[in-house]
Design a protein around this motif. Structure first.
Motif, PDB file in Angstrom:
ATOM      1  N   UNK A 149       0.860  -1.178   0.000  1.00 52.50           N
ATOM      2  CA  UNK A 149       0.000   0.000   0.000  1.00 52.50           C
ATOM      3  C   UNK A 149       0.892   1.222   0.000  1.00 52.50           C
ATOM      4  N   UNK A 150       0.648   2.096  -0.954  1.00 54.01           N
ATOM      5  CA  UNK A 150       1.397   3.344  -1.068  1.00 54.01           C
ATOM      6  C   UNK A 150       0.546   4.453  -0.472  1.00 54.01           C
ATOM      7  N   UNK A 151       1.130   5.224   0.465  1.00 54.69           N
ATOM      8  CA  UNK A 151       0.398   6.297   1.130  1.00 54.69           C
ATOM      9  C   UNK A 151       0.986   7.655   0.756  1.00 54.69           C
ATOM     10  N   UNK A 152       0.186   8.691   0.928  1.00 57.64           N
ATOM     11  CA  UNK A 152       0.593  10.053   0.584  1.00 57.64           C
ATOM     12  C   UNK A 152       1.762  10.507   1.453  1.00 57.64           C
ATOM     13  N   UNK A 194       3.696  -6.193  13.457  1.00 58.80           N
ATOM     14  CA  UNK A 194       3.124  -4.978  12.869  1.00 58.80           C
ATOM     15  C   UNK A 194       2.508  -5.366  11.538  1.00 58.80           C
ATOM     16  N   UNK A 195       1.192  -5.166  11.445  1.00 61.40           N
ATOM     17  CA  UNK A 195       0.486  -5.516  10.216  1.00 61.40           C
ATOM     18  C   UNK A 195      -0.356  -4.332   9.767  1.00 61.40           C
ATOM     19  N   UNK A 196      -0.683  -4.322   8.501  1.00 60.24           N
ATOM     20  CA  UNK A 196      -1.553  -3.289   7.956  1.00 60.24           C
ATOM     21  C   UNK A 196      -2.449  -3.920   6.907  1.00 60.24           C
ATOM     22  N   UNK A 197      -3.641  -3.365   6.781  1.00 66.94           N
ATOM     23  CA  UNK A 197      -4.596  -3.917   5.832  1.00 66.94           C
ATOM     24  C   UNK A 197      -5.624  -2.854   5.462  1.00 66.94           C
ATOM     25  N   UNK A 198      -6.292  -3.128   4.377  1.00 64.96           N
ATOM     26  CA  UNK A 198      -7.416  -2.308   3.938  1.00 64.96           C
ATOM     27  C   UNK A 198      -8.678  -3.059   4.325  1.00 64.96           C
ATOM     28  N   UNK A 199      -9.536  -2.417   5.083  1.00 66.76           N
ATOM     29  CA  UNK A 199     -10.773  -3.058   5.505  1.00 66.76           C
ATOM     30  C   UNK A 199     -11.946  -2.164   5.130  1.00 66.76           C
ATOM     31  N   UNK A 200     -13.083  -2.800   4.923  1.00 69.84           N
ATOM     32  CA  UNK A 200     -14.298  -2.045   4.668  1.00 69.84           C
ATOM     33  C   UNK A 200     -15.203  -2.249   5.859  1.00 69.84           C
ATOM     34  N   UNK A 201     -15.478  -1.150   6.562  1.00 64.06           N
ATOM     35  CA  UNK A 201     -16.381  -1.233   7.702  1.00 64.06           C
ATOM     36  C   UNK A 201     -17.588  -0.328   7.451  1.00 64.06           C
ATOM     37  N   UNK A 202     -18.356  -0.086   8.465  1.00 63.88           N
ATOM     38  CA  UNK A 202     -19.582   0.695   8.307  1.00 63.88           C
ATOM     39  C   UNK A 202     -19.332   2.115   7.821  1.00 63.88           C
ATOM     40  N   UNK A 203     -18.103   2.604   8.006  1.00 65.34           N
ATOM     41  CA  UNK A 203     -17.790   3.979   7.598  1.00 65.34           C
ATOM     42  C   UNK A 203     -17.124   4.045   6.225  1.00 65.34           C
ATOM     43  N   UNK A 204     -16.842   2.904   5.610  1.00 68.89           N
ATOM     44  CA  UNK A 204     -16.181   2.884   4.305  1.00 68.89           C
ATOM     45  C   UNK A 204     -14.838   2.185   4.367  1.00 68.89           C
ATOM     46  N   UNK A 205     -14.033   2.352   3.335  1.00 68.52           N
ATOM     47  CA  UNK A 205     -12.709   1.739   3.284  1.00 68.52           C
ATOM     48  C   UNK A 205     -11.778   2.433   4.265  1.00 68.52           C
ATOM     49  N   UNK A 206     -11.066   1.620   5.056  1.00 64.98           N
ATOM     50  CA  UNK A 206     -10.147   2.137   6.066  1.00 64.98           C
ATOM     51  C   UNK A 206      -8.796   1.467   5.901  1.00 64.98           C
ATOM     52  N   UNK A 207      -7.757   2.204   6.218  1.00 65.40           N
ATOM     53  CA  UNK A 207      -6.415   1.649   6.323  1.00 65.40           C
ATOM     54  C   UNK A 207      -6.159   1.450   7.806  1.00 65.40           C
ATOM     55  N   UNK A 208      -5.834   0.220   8.183  1.00 71.10           N
ATOM     56  CA  UNK A 208      -5.636  -0.137   9.589  1.00 71.10           C
ATOM     57  C   UNK A 208      -4.217  -0.663   9.770  1.00 71.10           C
ATOM     58  N   UNK A 209      -3.503  -0.110  10.740  1.00 70.54           N
ATOM     59  CA  UNK A 209      -2.194  -0.620  11.150  1.00 70.54           C
ATOM     60  C   UNK A 209      -2.334  -1.141  12.568  1.00 70.54           C
ATOM     61  N   UNK A 210      -1.812  -2.360  12.806  1.00 69.89           N
ATOM     62  CA  UNK A 210      -1.903  -2.986  14.129  1.00 69.89           C
ATOM     63  C   UNK A 210      -0.499  -3.264  14.658  1.00 69.89           C
ATOM     64  N   UNK A 211      -0.212  -2.742  15.829  1.00 70.68           N
ATOM     65  CA  UNK A 211       1.059  -2.937  16.534  1.00 70.68           C
ATOM     66  C   UNK A 211       0.764  -3.816  17.738  1.00 70.68           C
ATOM     67  N   UNK A 260      -7.424   4.931   9.709  1.00 70.04           N
ATOM     68  CA  UNK A 260      -7.646   6.167   8.956  1.00 70.04           C
ATOM     69  C   UNK A 260      -8.381   5.845   7.675  1.00 70.04           C
ATOM     70  N   UNK A 261      -9.029   6.831   7.110  1.00 69.97           N
ATOM     71  CA  UNK A 261      -9.704   6.636   5.843  1.00 69.97           C
ATOM     72  C   UNK A 261      -8.717   6.224   4.760  1.00 69.97           C
ATOM     73  N   UNK A 262      -9.064   5.171   4.014  1.00 70.92           N
ATOM     74  CA  UNK A 262      -8.146   4.674   2.980  1.00 70.92           C
ATOM     75  C   UNK A 262      -7.889   5.746   1.924  1.00 70.92           C
ATOM     76  N   UNK A 263      -8.946   6.402   1.485  1.00 76.41           N
ATOM     77  CA  UNK A 263      -8.791   7.421   0.451  1.00 76.41           C
ATOM     78  C   UNK A 263      -7.918   8.580   0.946  1.00 76.41           C
ATOM     79  N   UNK A 264      -8.126   9.002   2.188  1.00 73.17           N
ATOM     80  CA  UNK A 264      -7.324  10.099   2.724  1.00 73.17           C
ATOM     81  C   UNK A 264      -5.861   9.705   2.860  1.00 73.17           C
ATOM     82  N   UNK A 265      -5.590   8.479   3.285  1.00 70.93           N
ATOM     83  CA  UNK A 265      -4.225   8.028   3.483  1.00 70.93           C
ATOM     84  C   UNK A 265      -3.486   7.758   2.179  1.00 70.93           C
ATOM     85  N   UNK A 266      -4.201   7.282   1.180  1.00 74.56           N
ATOM     86  CA  UNK A 266      -3.543   6.891  -0.072  1.00 74.56           C
ATOM     87  C   UNK A 266      -3.716   7.881  -1.202  1.00 74.56           C
ATOM     88  N   UNK A 267      -4.711   8.742  -1.053  1.00 74.10           N
ATOM     89  CA  UNK A 267      -5.018   9.679  -2.145  1.00 74.10           C
ATOM     90  C   UNK A 267      -5.782   9.019  -3.289  1.00 74.10           C
TER      91      UNK A 267
END
Length: 181
Positions: A70-73, A106-123, A171-178
């Protein structure tokens, strides 16, 4: 900037540890800036952001990194870089990296929840000393919250489990990745 801080540290009569901590934070930010400079300040892969703050310092045997490419802004790169730097520093002082057998996943993933696509990082820390919630919020946790929640309109969840600190950065996937979902 580091040279100025180091000069101040040499001239200081007290609180030299503050200068050492500040120097480490500046170096973490400098590492992220170097990454962005190599990418023409456009974006960076999450793996490239977190690797220098984790596995390259503490060893691949003590850090498990997993997630898609995943490439982020640039803004997300700076926020994530600072957050991971603070988590790694905390782990080195009090958590999993403070003992030889400690480990961080440390993992990261794109998830779709009730608020839309999210970027999640788990430590997730394990194998370190028993963890208890701090009595006060330190500068590091405040910095993590301000960069993720303030800069990216994200959410930070911290859980001090006896077996180790667990942190979820969302965080919002669109906001984080553009990228529009």
């Amino acid at each position: 900037v580091t040279a100025l801080v180091n000069r101040g540290a040499r001239e200081a009569t007290a609180d030299k540890a503050v200068f050492a901590t500040l120097t480490k934070r500046i170096q973490g930010l400098a590492n992220t800036h170097a990454l962005l400079t190599s990418e023409a300040w456009s974006s960076a892969l999450i793996r490239d952001i977190v690797l220098p703050e984790t596995a390259q310092i503490y060893g691949e045997d003590r850090v498990t990194l997993s997630g898609p490419n995943v490439r982020v802004t640039s803004e997300a790169t700076l926020a994530i870089g600072m957050a991971i730097h603070e988590l790694a520093t905390n782990a080195a002082k009090y958590g999993a990296f403070s003992v030889d057998d400690g480990h961080v996943d440390l993992s990261w993933s794109r998830v779709n929840d009730a608020t839309g696509d999210r970027l999640i990082l788990r430590w997730s820390e394990s194998g370190g000393p028993e963890v208890t919630p701090p009595e006060r919020k330190g500068f590091g946790s405040q910095l993590i919250r301000s960069t993720i929640e303030g800069n990216l309109s994200g959410k930070v969840e911290m859980s001090w489990e006896p077996s180790g600190l667990r942190v979820v950065l969302g965080m919002g996937f669109e906001e984080a990745t553009g990228k529009v979902s």
